[in-house]
Enzyme design. Structure first.
Site, PDB file in Angstrom:
ATOM      1  N   ASN A  37      24.830   9.215   0.586  1.00  0.00           N
ATOM      2  CA  ASN A  37      24.432  10.320   1.469  1.00  0.00           C
ATOM      3  C   ASN A  37      23.666   9.811   2.703  1.00  0.00           C
ATOM      4  O   ASN A  37      22.871  10.547   3.286  1.00  0.00           O
ATOM      5  CB  ASN A  37      23.560  11.316   0.700  1.00  0.00           C
ATOM      6  N   HIS A 123      22.247  22.956  -7.121  1.00  0.00           N
ATOM      7  CA  HIS A 123      21.894  21.621  -7.617  1.00  0.00           C
ATOM      8  C   HIS A 123      21.015  21.720  -8.872  1.00  0.00           C
ATOM      9  O   HIS A 123      20.192  22.632  -9.001  1.00  0.00           O
ATOM     10  CB  HIS A 123      21.136  20.860  -6.512  1.00  0.00           C
ATOM     11  N   GLU A 169      21.141  26.526  -1.285  1.00  0.00           N
ATOM     12  CA  GLU A 169      21.312  25.262  -0.544  1.00  0.00           C
ATOM     13  C   GLU A 169      21.947  25.579   0.800  1.00  0.00           C
ATOM     14  O   GLU A 169      22.853  26.414   0.863  1.00  0.00           O
ATOM     15  CB  GLU A 169      22.266  24.325  -1.297  1.00  0.00           C
ATOM     16  N   SER A 173      25.864  20.605  -1.912  1.00  0.00           N
ATOM     17  CA  SER A 173      25.984  19.175  -2.207  1.00  0.00           C
ATOM     18  C   SER A 173      27.353  18.776  -2.755  1.00  0.00           C
ATOM     19  O   SER A 173      27.777  17.637  -2.579  1.00  0.00           O
ATOM     20  CB  SER A 173      24.903  18.751  -3.201  1.00  0.00           C
ATOM     21  N   ASP A 198      17.072  24.952   0.330  1.00  0.00           N
ATOM     22  CA  ASP A 198      17.150  23.506   0.126  1.00  0.00           C
ATOM     23  C   ASP A 198      18.093  22.923   1.177  1.00  0.00           C
ATOM     24  O   ASP A 198      19.305  23.122   1.117  1.00  0.00           O
ATOM     25  CB  ASP A 198      17.652  23.225  -1.295  1.00  0.00           C
ATOM     26  N   HIS A 201      21.019  18.242   2.237  1.00  0.00           N
ATOM     27  CA  HIS A 201      22.157  17.575   2.879  1.00  0.00           C
ATOM     28  C   HIS A 201      22.315  17.927   4.357  1.00  0.00           C
ATOM     29  O   HIS A 201      23.098  17.293   5.057  1.00  0.00           O
ATOM     30  CB  HIS A 201      23.449  17.903   2.118  1.00  0.00           C
ATOM     31  N   LYS A 232      18.329  11.099   1.928  1.00  0.00           N
ATOM     32  CA  LYS A 232      19.718  11.218   2.385  1.00  0.00           C
ATOM     33  C   LYS A 232      19.769  10.798   3.870  1.00  0.00           C
ATOM     34  O   LYS A 232      19.656   9.629   4.153  1.00  0.00           O
ATOM     35  CB  LYS A 232      20.233  12.625   2.080  1.00  0.00           C
TER      36      LYS A 232
HETATM   37  C1  LIG Z   1      20.937  19.878  -2.918  1.00  0.00           C
HETATM   38  C2  LIG Z   1      20.045  18.800  -3.431  1.00  0.00           C
HETATM   39  N1  LIG Z   1      18.744  19.058  -3.610  1.00  0.00           N
HETATM   40  C3  LIG Z   1      17.905  18.121  -4.068  1.00  0.00           C
HETATM   41  C4  LIG Z   1      18.342  16.864  -4.388  1.00  0.00           C
HETATM   42  C5  LIG Z   1      17.382  15.863  -4.960  1.00  0.00           C
HETATM   43  O1  LIG Z   1      16.962  14.965  -3.993  1.00  0.00           O
HETATM   44  P1  LIG Z   1      16.516  13.483  -4.350  1.00  0.00           P
HETATM   45  O2  LIG Z   1      17.763  12.685  -4.429  1.00  0.00           O
HETATM   46  O3  LIG Z   1      15.595  13.093  -3.251  1.00  0.00           O
HETATM   47  O4  LIG Z   1      15.811  13.519  -5.696  1.00  0.00           O
HETATM   48  C6  LIG Z   1      19.679  16.534  -4.215  1.00  0.00           C
HETATM   49  C7  LIG Z   1      20.170  15.162  -4.537  1.00  0.00           C
HETATM   50  O5  LIG Z   1      21.260  14.887  -4.828  1.00  0.00           O
HETATM   51  C8  LIG Z   1      20.558  17.534  -3.733  1.00  0.00           C
HETATM   52  O6  LIG Z   1      21.871  17.285  -3.571  1.00  0.00           O
END
Ligand SMILES: Cc1ncc(COP(=O)(O)O)c(C=O)c1O
Length: 376
Positions: A37, A123, A169, A173, A198, A201, A232
């Site tokens: 990512n 997620h 989100e 993701s 969130d 991405h 990311k």
């Molecule tokens: C939508 C989403 N939120 C949160 C996270 C978690 O982030 P981190 O990888 O910093 O733990 C991810 C990670 O894949 C994600 O895709």
């Protein structure tokens, strides 16, 4: 008497293997990879690396304790100031990972008398944060205008006194689509709910200075809590939230994954600060343009794909996805074979992640290999 733990683990492994769900950590990746990512290729940027090295020399390799105990953390404070400025909020707070962020903040906002309304395929960390809060969990279909409204209406009848937190989100993701934010905001305002968005991405890759999808839509001021990760597009590691000063003070006092975890390493914070400087600069614009060119080239050749950097190809069965991954790997191309529980049963997929790092030739090679894939 129960079986020994080793026997239990072996039995579970056999079941996972028979279902095509067994995972192992890759020893190597094919030379051309579309699995990470690092959308702007900042994790290896010399300025980002130098910032991390400088922070280790100045502040040490670890933060030594949780923030309340370990003394001033200049790298953390400086990053939080920049994140708040970037997001247009009064304050921000960093966590040790993006995953830990909702695990701390959701239970600090809602409890047994309240409701979390969560997108059905959100997620894992958003699910886990919602479950940990012990609030009623109601799922709604992403970007379905009726589904959230129905959930809000029925919840209002059942639980008129409880608080309601909507969680979504911005760039999904695994599906790679963008959320219809204005609709979410209309509904949250109508029903007096709070919104946690969130932007894991989307941060860095869209919006003025890469400030994310809410900024791009001119709606950042209406999102109660903007969440992100530093792992990311910012090329480092850690998570963060940006919100009003009062909300951030609430998290600082109530979010257990903040209170009871050693603060993230100073090097990670300094790296993220430098990456953020780049993201907001003309170099950030240039990298977003490179990424955009790659996405355009890719989606012109294969128009059924998404308009962002996350390009899923749903093949449904776990076996088909593993076969496709191995086919591409044999041609020097690495693609993530995403299977349950990361995605729902029956929706296993190839997930391609495009980056500014990829050259035009890389993208063309990918297009050719995908076209040769027997089942695509
Ligand atoms: C939508 C989403 N939120 C949160 C996270 C978690 O982030 P981190 O990888 O910093 O733990 C991810 C990670 O894949 C994600 O895709």
């Amino acid at each position: 008497m129960s079986a020994s733990l080793t026997a239990h683990s072996q039995e579970k492994k056999q079941i996972r293997t028979s279902q095509g769900r067994q995972r192992s950590l890759p020893a190597t990746l094919a030379s051309l990879s579309f699995t990470d990512n690092d959308y702007l290729d900042l994790s290896r940027h010399p300025r980002v690396a130098e910032a991390a090295i400088g922070a280790i020399r100045k502040s040490g390799s670890g933060a030594r304790a949780a923030r309340h105990l370990g003394g001033p953390c200049p790298e953390h404070q400086s990053l939080e100031k920049s994140l708040a400025d970037w997001k247009g909020t009064e304050a921000a707070l960093v966590f040790a990972s993006g995953y830990q962020t909702p695990l701390g903040i959701i239970p600090s906002l809602v409890g047994t008398k309240d409701t979390v309304l969560l997108e059905r395929n959100a997620h894992a960390c958003l699910f886990d944060g919602a479950r940990l809060s012990q609030a009623r969990l109601r799922l709604f279909a992403r970007n379905d205008p009726n589904s959230l409204e129905e959930a809000l209406t029925s919840n209002q009848k059942l639980n008129p006194e409880g608080r309601v937190l909507i969680v979504a989100e911005s760039l999904h993701s695994m599906d790679g689509d963008w959320v219809e934010l204005s609709r979410l905001i209309d509904l949250k305002n109508r029903f007096g709910a709070w919104l946690l968005l969130d932007e894991a991405h989307a941060n860095g890759i869209t919006g003025s200075q890469g400030a994310g999808w809410a900024a791009e839509q001119g709606l950042a001021g209406q999102v109660d809590v903007q969440m992100g990760t530093l792992g990311k597009a910012l090329g480092s590691s850690g998570g963060f939230v940006a919100a009003s000063a009062s909300v951030i003070d609430h998290f600082l006092n109530e979010a257990r994954t903040f209170l009871f975890s050693t603060a993230p390493a100073p090097a990670a914070m300094a790296a993220a600060s430098e990456a953020l400087r780049l993201v907001r600069s003309s170099e950030g614009d240039r990298l977003r343009e490179r990424l955009g060119q790659n996405i355009r080239l890719f989606s012109t050749a294969l128009p059924s794909f998404q308009s962002g950097p996350i390009q899923p190809r749903v093949l449904k069965s776990n076996a088909a996805v593993i076969q496709a991954r191995d086919f591409l790997r044999a041609r020097g191309i690495e693609i993530a074979a995403i299977r349950p529980p990361t995605v729902p049963e029956g929706s296993a997929r190839l997930r391609l992640s495009l980056s500014a790092r990829h050259s035009e030739e890389d993208i063309r090679k990918l297009i050719v290999a995908l076209a040769e894939l027997p089942s695509v």
